[in-house]
Write an enzyme that holds these catalytic residues in place. Structure first.
Site, PDB file in Angstrom:
ATOM      1  N   ARG A 238       0.862  -1.186   0.000  1.00  0.00           N
ATOM      2  CA  ARG A 238       0.000   0.000   0.000  1.00  0.00           C
ATOM      3  C   ARG A 238       0.896   1.233   0.000  1.00  0.00           C
ATOM      4  NH1 ARG A 238      -3.424  -2.796  -1.541  1.00  0.00           N
ATOM      5  NH2 ARG A 238      -5.506  -3.185  -0.694  1.00  0.00           N
ATOM      6  N   GLU A 267      -3.388   7.427  -4.576  1.00  0.00           N
ATOM      7  CA  GLU A 267      -3.819   6.909  -5.877  1.00  0.00           C
ATOM      8  C   GLU A 267      -5.131   7.534  -6.306  1.00  0.00           C
ATOM      9  OE1 GLU A 267      -3.677   2.601  -6.075  1.00  0.00           O
ATOM     10  OE2 GLU A 267      -1.828   2.613  -4.947  1.00  0.00           O
ATOM     11  N   HIS A 285      -0.870  -0.281 -10.036  1.00  0.00           N
ATOM     12  CA  HIS A 285      -1.517  -1.154  -9.041  1.00  0.00           C
ATOM     13  C   HIS A 285      -2.102  -2.421  -9.692  1.00  0.00           C
ATOM     14  CE1 HIS A 285      -3.519  -1.108  -4.803  1.00  0.00           C
ATOM     15  NE2 HIS A 285      -3.194  -2.329  -5.176  1.00  0.00           N
TER      16      HIS A 285
END
Ligand code: GLV
Length: 319
Positions: A238, A267, A285
């Site tokens: 993360r 993000e 991602h």
């Protein structure tokens, strides 16, 4: 009457076919993530929510849905959901653990090798017709075999990364609140180390921790300064675990040799400087993004959702 559910964004058709039999659903959007305001508007009359990791499901969202009984997150991480508030309101939260372990470990290794051997840069160079013949010093990278790999977060994914590292005869050090059993430490050739020592002594560092208040900026500016000048940092966990601005500055100053990132602090925004650096390899991602795994994730989330709505205990209960 079937229970009403909000699916925030279009998911794979196989999962939708299954859901159709059990629930009435509204799909938020097929094109983009919903804004928080849109989720609040659409969730008002829903009993279930199938959310993605990009959806912010905080107190305000939860409180706007008086009939909500279950939130099935289509991800293993659930830092996007206020689970304490959900628990207080007796709303189940589920995730999709297990099925993406190997896929994410594979991607981590793809990133390690891509950074160490400058794969994307070499590909670009070749396609731009710049290749003029073999050269001794063309795209010199870093050796991976036999190096020390520091794993931050030795859970399912950390261990799967460690198991692949055996093929590269790497020495593994790890940082985790839980110590592995002696048998596992032997199996992975891994020893525990305090974070500072791991950072200063590893040649490749890879993050596989969950994002929690304790791991937010775990890799802060001060910690980044401990990293070896020749080291590579990988984050496929993360984004907010790393201070992204500090990392970009360290990469620019060549205080770290290279980084491979699949996740970002805010993000889909990415620290502007990172986009300009040739020693940062950036992915959108895609850690769990194989068709097989994403289908399994969608099916697990769908099953958890239906189980919860039927009053059964969902398989992958978080709270
Ligand atoms: C992916 O990032 C996940 O948490 O499933």
């Amino acid at each position: 009457m079937k229970p009403k559910v909000l699916i925030t964004r279009k998911i794979l058709p196989e999962a939708l076919d299954y859901l159709k039999e059990h629930i009435d659903y509204e799909i938020g959007s097929s094109e983009r993530a919903l804004t928080k305001e849109e989720i609040i508007e659409k969730i008002k009359d829903k009993e279930g929510l199938l959310s993605l990791l990009v959806d912010t499901i905080d107190k305000k969202v939860i409180d706007s849905a008086p009939s909500l009984r279950i939130i099935a997150n289509c991800a293993v991480g659930y830092n996007n959901i206020d689970i304490n508030h959900a628990q207080k309101k007796k709303i189940h939260v589920t995730n999709t653990p297990g099925v993406l372990t190997e896929t994410t470990a594979d991607l981590t290794w793809a990133l390690i090798l891509a950074v160490a051997r400058k794969i994307p840069q070499s590909d670009k160079f070749t396609k731009e017709k710049k290749y003029r013949g073999w050269e001794l010093e063309l795209f010199l990278g870093k050796e991976v075999t036999g190096k020390r790999l520091g794993i931050i977060g030795m859970g399912r994914i950390g261990k799967a990364v460690a198991s692949r590292a055996q093929a590269f005869r790497m020495e593994i050090v790890y940082f985790d609140p839980f110590r592995l059993s002696p048998a596992e430490e032997k199996k992975y050739n891994a020893s525990p180390l305090p974070l500072d020592e791991l950072l200063s002594s590893s040649e490749i560092i890879t993050i596989h921790a969950a994002l929690t208040p304790q791991t937010f900026h775990l890799i802060s500016k001060e910690k980044i300064e401990l990293i070896n000048k020749d080291a590579i940092l990988i984050n496929a966990a993360r984004g907010p675990i790393v201070d992204e601005k500090a990392l970009a500055e360290a990469l620019e100053r060549r205080q770290i040799w290279g980084a491979g990132l699949d996740v970002y602090e805010r993000e889909p925004d990415i620290e502007e400087k990172l986009l300009t650096l040739d020693n940062a390899i950036l992915l959108p991602h895609i850690g769990s993004a194989t068709y097989e795994t994403r289908l399994k994730m969608a099916m697990i989330a769908a099953r958890n959702l239906v189980q919860g709505l039927k009053g059964e205990r969902p398989d992958n209960l978080v709270v």
